[in-house]
Motif scaffolding. Sequence first.
Motif, PDB file in Angstrom:
ATOM      1  N   GLU A 131      83.065 -37.765 -53.960  1.00 36.01           N
ATOM      2  CA  GLU A 131      82.096 -36.681 -54.134  1.00 36.01           C
ATOM      3  C   GLU A 131      80.674 -37.087 -53.744  1.00 36.01           C
ATOM      4  O   GLU A 131      80.000 -36.318 -53.047  1.00 36.01           O
ATOM      5  CB  GLU A 131      82.132 -36.161 -55.575  1.00 36.01           C
ATOM      6  CG  GLU A 131      81.320 -34.909 -55.806  1.00 36.01           C
ATOM      7  CD  GLU A 131      81.802 -33.695 -55.038  1.00 36.01           C
ATOM      8  OE1 GLU A 131      80.980 -32.820 -54.755  1.00 36.01           O
ATOM      9  OE2 GLU A 131      83.007 -33.630 -54.683  1.00 36.01           O
ATOM     10  N   PRO A 132      80.181 -38.268 -54.141  1.00 40.28           N
ATOM     11  CA  PRO A 132      78.812 -38.627 -53.714  1.00 40.28           C
ATOM     12  C   PRO A 132      78.663 -38.695 -52.187  1.00 40.28           C
ATOM     13  O   PRO A 132      77.628 -38.283 -51.654  1.00 40.28           O
ATOM     14  CB  PRO A 132      78.589 -40.002 -54.350  1.00 40.28           C
ATOM     15  CG  PRO A 132      79.519 -40.038 -55.522  1.00 40.28           C
ATOM     16  CD  PRO A 132      80.716 -39.238 -55.097  1.00 40.28           C
ATOM     17  N   GLU A 135      78.454 -35.065 -50.861  1.00 38.98           N
ATOM     18  CA  GLU A 135      77.147 -34.473 -51.168  1.00 38.98           C
ATOM     19  C   GLU A 135      76.044 -35.096 -50.306  1.00 38.98           C
ATOM     20  O   GLU A 135      75.172 -34.384 -49.809  1.00 38.98           O
ATOM     21  CB  GLU A 135      76.834 -34.654 -52.656  1.00 38.98           C
ATOM     22  CG  GLU A 135      77.708 -33.778 -53.539  1.00 38.98           C
ATOM     23  CD  GLU A 135      77.516 -34.050 -55.027  1.00 38.98           C
ATOM     24  OE1 GLU A 135      76.657 -34.888 -55.391  1.00 38.98           O
ATOM     25  OE2 GLU A 135      78.231 -33.417 -55.815  1.00 38.98           O
ATOM     26  N   THR A 136      76.095 -36.394 -50.101  1.00 34.34           N
ATOM     27  CA  THR A 136      75.095 -37.064 -49.262  1.00 34.34           C
ATOM     28  C   THR A 136      75.197 -36.584 -47.821  1.00 34.34           C
ATOM     29  O   THR A 136      74.189 -36.283 -47.176  1.00 34.34           O
ATOM     30  CB  THR A 136      75.264 -38.601 -49.340  1.00 34.34           C
ATOM     31  OG1 THR A 136      75.054 -39.018 -50.688  1.00 34.34           O
ATOM     32  CG2 THR A 136      74.285 -39.312 -48.424  1.00 34.34           C
TER      33      THR A 136
END
Length: 173
Positions: A131-132, A135-136
């Motif tokens: 997920e990170p 999103e990034t």
Amino acid sequence: MRDGTPGAAIDVALFRLRRIWARPLRSRKIADPQRPVQLSNVMVVHAVHKLSLDVPEVTVGAVAEQLDVDPSTASRLVNDAIGAGFVEREESEVDARRARLVLSGRGRRVLEVVVHHRRTYLDGLIADWDEPDRETFARLLTRFAEAAMAHPADLVNLDQVIAEAIQEPTTLR
């Protein structure tokens, strides 16, 4: 021509991505019954939709600006989209001398399924990313797109550089 800069990697990636997006909808033989919509129709549908969120009336001139094409090209593209039943021309409520463009029911359905298809595809491509990272990537790509819109390429300079390169061999600076 290879240089290991981030700009070079982005250039190659964007070129490859453009081909991926255009391939499913690019023009084929006119008699191809498997081709219910052309990429140019989808571009016009997207432009009319986006503009309708921002301006009271969408005109061919506004579509030309949105697609970054000449007004005559936009007129042809809009007429094709009208002929395909995706866009309708209505009387302007502001100026009786011009027409406004609106999506037809068919155009709204095409927009919906094309957007859904692309987003499902993109979600699948990054499904195994954590997920990170997703999103990034979304944040940085959005930032990149906004920078590109705020600072478009200098095509006049590009035309001049190409003309010079055609006249005599030169090394890129």
